[in-house]
Design a protein around this motif. Sequence first.
Motif: not given
Ligand SMILES: Cc1cc2nc3c(=O)[nH]c(=O)nc-3n(C[C@H](O)[C@H](O)[C@H](O)COP(=O)(O)OP(=O)(O)OC[C@H]3O[C@@H](n4cnc5c(N)ncnc54)[C@H](O)[C@@H]3O)c2cc1C
Length: 462
Positions: A127, A129-130, A133, A136, A168-170, A419, A423, A426, A429
């Motif tokens: 998946q 998705i992330t 960015k 932010r 971070h795509i698992t 991890w 995980t 985060q 979402g």
């Molecule tokens: C081990 C692991 C596996 C994962 N697997 C997958 C996967 O398979 N596929 C995938 O797509 N993703 C995956 N993710 C990603 C996960 O969904 C994201 O880490 C998560 O959505 C947060 O995004 P970010 O890491 O970019 O952090 P950020 O978006 O930088 O978030 C950090 C903090 O900032 C806040 N924030 C960010 N933007 C704003 C804003 N505009 N206004 C206010 N607050 C804000 C957030 O709420 C959070 O508290 C995985 C993450 C981990 C750690």
Amino acid sequence: MLMTGRQYRSSLADGRATYFEGARVDDIAAHPILGTAVDVVARTYDRWYSPEPDARSPLMVVPRSAQELRERIPLLHEAGMMAHVTYTSIMTLITAAGRLEKLDPVYRQRLQRYVDEVQERDLRVTQCITDAKGDRSRPPSQQDDPDAYTRVVERRSDGVVIRGAKLHITGASLGHELMTIPTKSMKEGEQDYSIACAVPVNAPGVKIVNTTYAPRHHDPRDFPVSGRDHYPEGFVIFDDVFVPEERIFLDGEFPYAAVFAHSLGLWERLGGLSAMADEADRLVGLAQLIAEANGLAHVAHIKEKISEMIIHATLIRASLEAAISNCNFGPDGAAFPNELYTNAGKYHGAANYNSMVRHLHDIAGGAVLTTPAIADIENPEVGGLVRKYMKTMHGVDGEYRMRLFHTIRDLTADAFGGWKQVTNIQAGGGLYAQRIVTRKHYDLEHAKRLALAAAGLDEDHA
Ligand SMILES: Cc1cc2nc3c(=O)[nH]c(=O)nc-3n(C[C@H](O)[C@H](O)[C@H](O)COP(=O)(O)OP(=O)(O)OC[C@H]3O[C@@H](n4cnc5c(N)ncnc54)[C@H](O)[C@@H]3O)c2cc1C
């Protein structure tokens, strides 16, 4: 046609560009660290293999009732991460298809054909998705680097070229397909960022940089959980990747960009919730076993901590059950978990995970970190002494206690434990996203009516 483990291993030798700790990995199945993850996935292929020419994996069948939804969970846990992310991807696309009813029907047809192809060829899909960015606080169209969110950089008569990165795509390097979808809602002017599509892992221009919590230790007995089961995270780069038309599920229709992320969020959080339900029971079990082995299971403050852990574990399982038994149905009869209970349960489990681990560490003692390796028991000079001093009483063998400590360390206090900690917060979402969705689906008006009634006020006052 389903794949055997051997066929799965050879399917990865498709020219994919994967990297690990500075070097390109041409044969991922033979890599000393990543290869052990390939072995785990290959075993699950063998476990679910059927030679029937039109067989479909029972892991990937779309559930049509609460009972089918419930039964799928233990199967997916047994089958491991790659089956889980593939099932979640399939369900995301099916859920999204139902929500794209107002768009050109060609998208729904392509989604259905793609899901059929994945099921028929027994592929593994991850998946994406992330996005990277960038800043932010700014939307995709106002970033310093326009590639901070994955976007279309060229449109051709037969498809599009995409550029960007999904982080971070698992399991990305262990799969065959990258389900690539917008990470958030998009606005007018962000048509190029409103792209959903499927990209083969070996498509020219795809590059995946891997990281892993896999233990570097040689003896799996000291890493009983992560030594058995680990999956790399992929930093997936789309360096101008061509996507043919039939693999495009959304291109430019920005009001629908969030449909994919919302659909994925639901399934991803159900997966997180169900994993946390088992995890919480496992932590309770370890707390009780180590308390018994330390001779403290009857002590009041230990019992209180374990009771708190039990309540936490029970509430997680109750929300999982509520999410399943109150499921909803899509236009073609597919069953979806209930949004409110899935999100509230996932949030509750993730937000309170640290207190479960704190209680476990508090009950267990410092040997969580300092227990000698199991191999030390086999050393003729110190082995007997290590066993003697790790023993606590008749009936509690030193090695038994050491194995419990290694399991607690591996699960909660080492690379895999770290991890898990991040995980839980985060994945799916982040906590903020779960709060938003919970609030959206909660009946706030009903709550207000109850509050007004308690205050003796009528609804006109609200
Ligand atoms: C081990 C692991 C596996 C994962 N697997 C997958 C996967 O398979 N596929 C995938 O797509 N993703 C995956 N993710 C990603 C996960 O969904 C994201 O880490 C998560 O959505 C947060 O995004 P970010 O890491 O970019 O952090 P950020 O978006 O930088 O978030 C950090 C903090 O900032 C806040 N924030 C960010 N933007 C704003 C804003 N505009 N206004 C206010 N607050 C804000 C957030 O709420 C959070 O508290 C995985 C993450 C981990 C750690």
